[in-house]
Design a protein around this motif. Structure first.
Motif, short mmCIF file in Angstrom:
data_model
loop_
_atom_site.label_atom_id
_atom_site.label_comp_id
_atom_site.label_asym_id
_atom_site.label_seq_id
_atom_site.Cartn_x
_atom_site.Cartn_y
_atom_site.Cartn_z
N ALA A 62 76.96 9.62 57.00
CA ALA A 62 75.99 10.42 57.92
C ALA A 62 76.43 10.01 59.20
N TRP A 63 76.95 10.94 60.11
CA TRP A 63 77.31 10.56 61.16
C TRP A 63 77.18 11.85 62.35
N ALA A 64 77.04 11.51 63.61
CA ALA A 64 76.81 12.39 64.61
C ALA A 64 77.79 11.78 65.88
N TRP A 65 78.38 12.96 66.54
CA TRP A 65 79.35 12.51 67.44
C TRP A 65 78.92 13.40 68.66
N ASN A 71 75.12 5.07 58.35
CA ASN A 71 74.93 6.05 59.38
C ASN A 71 75.99 5.63 60.50
N LEU A 72 76.41 6.59 61.27
CA LEU A 72 77.18 6.28 62.58
C LEU A 72 76.75 7.38 63.60
N PHE A 73 76.29 6.74 65.04
CA PHE A 73 76.41 7.54 66.16
C PHE A 73 77.52 7.38 66.99
N PHE A 74 78.17 8.12 67.45
CA PHE A 74 79.27 7.93 68.42
C PHE A 74 79.05 8.82 69.58
N ALA A 75 79.06 8.10 70.53
CA ALA A 75 79.00 8.63 72.04
C ALA A 75 80.10 8.58 72.76
N THR A 76 80.49 9.79 73.47
CA THR A 76 81.78 9.84 74.39
C THR A 76 81.50 10.32 75.91
N ALA A 77 81.61 9.36 76.84
CA ALA A 77 81.25 9.81 78.11
C ALA A 77 82.45 10.59 78.64
N LEU A 129 87.86 12.54 70.47
CA LEU A 129 88.12 13.74 69.91
C LEU A 129 88.79 13.56 68.61
N LEU A 130 90.16 12.99 68.68
CA LEU A 130 90.68 12.83 67.47
C LEU A 130 90.05 12.05 66.33
N PHE A 131 89.16 11.08 66.87
CA PHE A 131 88.62 10.09 66.14
C PHE A 131 87.54 10.97 65.02
N ARG A 132 86.91 12.01 66.16
CA ARG A 132 86.10 12.70 65.50
C ARG A 132 86.42 13.61 64.19
N GLU A 133 87.77 14.01 64.30
CA GLU A 133 88.38 14.72 63.31
C GLU A 133 88.38 13.79 61.82
N THR A 134 88.63 12.48 62.31
CA THR A 134 88.68 11.54 61.09
C THR A 134 87.38 11.30 60.57
#
Length: 402
Positions: free
Chosen positions: A257-260, A211-217, A244-249
Motif C-alpha cells: 500500500a503506497w502513496a507517492w 505501507n509506504l509514503f514517498f515524498a518528492t520535493a 519518478l522512475l522509482f514510482r514506476e517500480t
C-alpha cells in the motif's frame, strides 16, 4: 465626564508602569536519554515522546522511529499530538535518533562520490548503514519495548539520506516496520543501487500489510516540469527524475500500500514538514469515524464497531480516540441527549481512567443534569490526577453555592 475619559486614556499607561508578576513554567514534550551501543561502540542519544495517556497502564501505543531526531522531533511530536487529539490517528510513542556521524549511519555502502561521479571527501565515512540498522533493531527497539507500553505497529521516518535508509529497510527488512516514510530520499546513492534492489524485491516479495509514503520535493531547474524531466539529462534535475522512475517500480510492487506525492512549492529543506502530515493522514485515513460527529445516528455500538475494524487494519487492539468520544459526549449533552452523553463520557473513563480531563468532562455532565454532589466528586478526582486551573475554578464555584 472629561476627567473620567482622561483616566480611561491614561489607564493603559499606568498599567505599563506596574509590571505584572511573572512566573516561569517549562513546557516539556519529551526526554533525552542516552544508551550505549555495543554495535556502534559509542553512546547514542534518543529523543523520546510518550503520550500523557500512558499514565493509564491499560494503554499501549504504536511507535514511530524518527531519523535525524534532533532536527524533526519537535515538528513530529506536534503533528502527532494534534492529529491524535482530533481522533484522526492513534497516539504514538516517538523515538528520535540523534546523529553522531550521519553520513556513516545513513548510507548502505561505502561510496565517496557525489551523484555526478565527482569524488567527495565528505562521504569518505560512508557505508555504516547495516551496522546502524542492527543498532536500531537489536538495541534501540528492545530498549524502548522493555521500558514503554508498546504495540507491534512500528513506523520508520527519514529524510534525504534518512529517506534512503527507509527505502533500504523496506527492501531488505520489510517485516521490521509496518509503515515507511521516505522524504525526498537520496536515490542517487551508489549509482542508484536502491532502484536496482527495489525493482527485484518489490515485485517478488509479498508486501501485504506494509505501507509506504514517498515524498518528492521540487529540486528541478526553473522552467522544468515533471513530464519533460524524465527525458532530461541535466545533473541538477536528477533527483526528481529518479523519483519518478522509482514510482514506476512502486506500481509493479506486490500488495504494497503506497502513496507517492510531489510537492511543487517545497524544496529539499522545506518538504519534511508537509510530508510528515500527509504521511500520517495516508496511513491512518480509515482511523477516523466515517460520519460527522454531529450525526445523531452515531451510537456507542457504532463507535465500538468502528474501532474493531480499525484494530483489524492496524493489527493490534485500538481503543476509541479520547478526543472523538469526548466530543461526542459534549455534542449529545448540548442536544440534551443526556443518557447518550453519559454513555460516551463513561466509556472514555473506562478506557482512560487516569485522564484528568475526562473526569473534568464527567463533572461537566453532572453539573448539566443538576447532580452537584457527583459533579464535585468528579472535579476532585480530576484534580487528584492533575492540577487544572479551570477544573479548580469549577469546583470552587460549586463549593461556594449553598
Amino acid at each position: 465626564m472629561r476627567l473620567f475619559l482622561s483616566i480611561l486614556l491614561l489607564l493603559p499607561l499606568l498599567c505599563l508602569g506596574q509590571p505584572a508578576k511573572q512566573t516561569s513554567t517549562p513546557i516539556t514534550i519529551g526526554t533525552k536519554q542516552t544508551i550505549h551501543s555495543a554495535i556502534l561502540k559509542e553512546d547514542r542519544n534518543l529523543w523520546i515522546y510518550v503520550p500523557k495517556s500512558a499514565a493509564d497502564t491499560k494503554t499501549r501505543f504504536p511507535v514511530l522511529y524518527l531519523l535525524d531526531g534532533e532536527g524533526f522531533f519537535t515538528s513530529m511530536v506536534g503533528t502527532v499530538d494534534y492529529l491524535s487529539a482530533l481522533g484522526k490517528m492513534p497516539e504514538m510513542i516517538i523515538v528520535g535518533i540523534e546523529n553522531t556521524d550521519r553520513v556513516r549511519d545513513l548510507t548502505p555502502t561505502h561510496f565517496p562520490f557525489w551523484a555526478s561521479g565527482k569524488p567527495a571527501n565528505e562521504l569518505k565515512a560512508s557505508g555504516g548503514g547495516p551496522n546502524f540498522m542492527a543498532f536500531l533493531e537489536k538495541e534501540v527497539m528492545p530498549y524502548i519495548e522493555k521500558r514503554y507500553q508498546t504495540q507491534p505497529y512500528r513506523m520508520l521516518v527519514g529524510h534525504s539520506l534518512g529517506g534512503l535508509t527507509v527505502l533500504q529497510a523496506l527492501v531488505n527488512q520489510p517485516t521490521l516496520f509496518t509503515s515507511y516514510v521516505a522524504i525526498d530520499p537520496s536515490i542517487w546513492w551508489d549509482n542508484k543501487l536502491i532502484m536496482k534492489q527495489a525493482e527485484k524485491a518489490l515485485t517478488q516479495k509479498d508486501y501485504a500489510g506494509e505501507n509506504l509514503f514517498f515524498a518528492t520535493a521540487n529540486t528541478m531547474d526553473k522552467g522544468m516540469d515533471t513530464v519533460r524531466v524524465v527525458q532530461d539529462e541535466a545533473q541538477g534535475n536528477h533527483n526528481v527524475r529518479n523519483h519518478l522512475l522509482f514510482r514506476e517500480t512502486l506500481r509493479k510492487s506486490k500488495n504494497l500500500a503506497w502513496a507517492w506525492k510531489y510537492y511543487p512549492e517545497d524544496n529539499h529543506g522545506s518538504v519534511p514538514f508537509p510530508a510528515q502530515y500527509d504521511a500520517l493522514r495516508f496511513f491512518f485515513k480509515k482511523y477516523e469515524l466515517d460520519k460527522d460527529l454531529k450525526d445523531s445516528t452515531i451510537t456507542l455500538e457504532y463507535v465500538k464497531n468502528h474501532y474493531r475494524t480499525v484494530s483489524a487494519i492496524l493489527q493490534y487492539p485500538v481503543l476509541p480516540a479520547v478526543g472523538t468520544v469526548n466530543a461526542l459526549g459534549y455534542i449529545s449533552m448540548g442536544e440534551k441527549r443526556y443518557d447518550k452523553a453519559y454513555q460516551f463520557f463513561k466509556m472514555n473513563l473506562e478506557n482512560y481512567p487516569t485522564n484528568a480531563g475526562l473526569h473534568d468532562s464527567m463533572g461537566d455532565y453532572y453539573v448539566e443534569v443538576g447532580d452537584k454532589k457527583k459533579a464535585m466528586e468528579a472535579f476532585r478526582k480530576a484534580l487528584s490526577l492533575e492540577e487544572i486551573a479551570e477544573t479548580r475554578r469549577k469546583l470552587k464555584s460549586l463549593e461556594a453555592r449553598k
